[in-house]
Write a protein that holds these residues in place. Structure first.
Motif, PDB file in Angstrom:
ATOM      1  N   LEU A  79       0.834  -1.202   0.000  1.00 49.56           N
ATOM      2  CA  LEU A  79       0.000   0.000   0.000  1.00 49.56           C
ATOM      3  C   LEU A  79       0.869   1.253   0.000  1.00 49.56           C
ATOM      4  O   LEU A  79       0.593   2.210  -0.746  1.00 49.56           O
ATOM      5  N   VAL A  80       1.893   1.272   0.813  1.00 46.01           N
ATOM      6  CA  VAL A  80       2.798   2.431   0.859  1.00 46.01           C
ATOM      7  C   VAL A  80       3.433   2.644  -0.508  1.00 46.01           C
ATOM      8  O   VAL A  80       3.521   3.774  -1.003  1.00 46.01           O
ATOM      9  N   GLN A  81       3.867   1.571  -1.146  1.00 43.72           N
ATOM     10  CA  GLN A  81       4.444   1.696  -2.486  1.00 43.72           C
ATOM     11  C   GLN A  81       3.412   2.237  -3.475  1.00 43.72           C
ATOM     12  O   GLN A  81       3.715   3.114  -4.305  1.00 43.72           O
ATOM     13  N   LEU A  82       2.193   1.745  -3.401  1.00 42.56           N
ATOM     14  CA  LEU A  82       1.140   2.208  -4.300  1.00 42.56           C
ATOM     15  C   LEU A  82       0.893   3.699  -4.146  1.00 42.56           C
ATOM     16  O   LEU A  82       0.795   4.441  -5.137  1.00 42.56           O
ATOM     17  N   LEU A  83       0.809   4.167  -2.907  1.00 41.95           N
ATOM     18  CA  LEU A  83       0.547   5.593  -2.676  1.00 41.95           C
ATOM     19  C   LEU A  83       1.714   6.449  -3.167  1.00 41.95           C
ATOM     20  O   LEU A  83       1.507   7.571  -3.635  1.00 41.95           O
ATOM     21  N   GLU A  84       2.915   5.917  -3.085  1.00 46.56           N
ATOM     22  CA  GLU A  84       4.067   6.637  -3.639  1.00 46.56           C
ATOM     23  C   GLU A  84       3.955   6.723  -5.161  1.00 46.56           C
ATOM     24  O   GLU A  84       4.230   7.776  -5.753  1.00 46.56           O
ATOM     25  N   ARG A  85       3.530   5.644  -5.783  1.00 43.99           N
ATOM     26  CA  ARG A  85       3.389   5.635  -7.238  1.00 43.99           C
ATOM     27  C   ARG A  85       2.231   6.528  -7.697  1.00 43.99           C
ATOM     28  O   ARG A  85       2.232   7.023  -8.830  1.00 43.99           O
TER      29      ARG A  85
END
Length: 242
Positions: A17-23
């Motif tokens: 989820l953290v990676q997704l929000l960064e993307r």
């Protein structure tokens, strides 16, 4: 420009989820609609809820109730549990919540209590974890559990003649109430897909985060899709719900 972003099932995959929000290159102006199932799967179930509570202080967030969230809430609130829940991801939540103190658990219970069964926006788009069964729309639903357990809405969309247009006498009445419907609950990996799938006016955004798929998001206006890496790659020593 502010975006409205719909995010599919998480199942405790906080790192993804953290990676997704960064993307997503998320800004405080973006509105987020989470389709439910925040827990039960990967070891970060409790941490995922804590993260979402903090995220809602930065962004406008709508949190919909998933079936796994309802089961976890029942256990936290009253100790209710069943073997099927434990076998389908519940054990990971039990293990994760052992690391939280009473104050944190209380905040989580309030988070679960405040979830919505469904949300309809100003553009007549419906957002719901699973679906609804009443032909007259979700406001007339007889059993609230349908919002986070029903699969017939998606099954109908998969089976229908996609040449039918809204207004046709054979067009399903349930679909005709809304411009678009966004759901999770049934992984699109079951039909061999890895990105959100559109059938009729339904968008299914569950891309199998509990198993071997990523967490996905979609911009409701542009239909741009964003995804994390497959969630299992962040938790190589775990099995999730496989």
């Amino acid at each position: 420009m502010a975006r409205k972003l719909v995010i599919g099932d998480l199942h405790g995959g906080l790192k993804a989820l953290v990676q997704l929000l960064e993307r997503l290159d998320l800004t405080p102006n973006d509105k987020l609609v989470f389709l439910g199932d925040y827990v039960d799967g990967w070891s970060d179930s409790a941490n995922t809820v804590s993260y979402l509570i903090d995220l809602a202080r930065q962004n406008s967030c709508i949190f919909l109730r998933g079936n796994h969230d309802d089961l976890a809430h029942r256990w936290l609130e009253s100790g209710e549990m069943n073997q099927k829940w434990l076998e389908h991801g519940g054990q990971s939540s039990l293990d994760a919540y052992r690391r939280l103190n009473k104050k944190e658990k209380k905040a989580h219970i309030e988070f679960y209590r405040d979830m919505f069964n469904y949300y309809k926006d100003e553009d007549n788009r419906l957002f719901v974890h699973a679906g609804f069964t009443n032909l007259h729309g979700p406001e007339q639903e007889y059993h609230s559990t349908a919002f986070y357990w029903d699969r017939t809405l998606w099954e109908m969309a998969l089976a229908m003649n996609h040449e039918l247009e809204p207004g046709h006498h054979s067009y399903p009445r349930r679909l005709g109430h809304f411009k678009e419907i966004y759901i999770g609950h049934t992984p699109v990996t079951r039909i061999g897909e890895t990105k959100p799938v559109n059938k009729a006016n339904i968008w299914n955004v569950d891309t199998g985060a509990a198993f071997m798929g990523p967490i996905s998001a979609i911009d409701v206006d542009t239909k741009e899709i964003y995804q994390s890496d497959p969630v299992h790659t962040f938790y190589p020593d775990e099995q999730g719900r496989n």
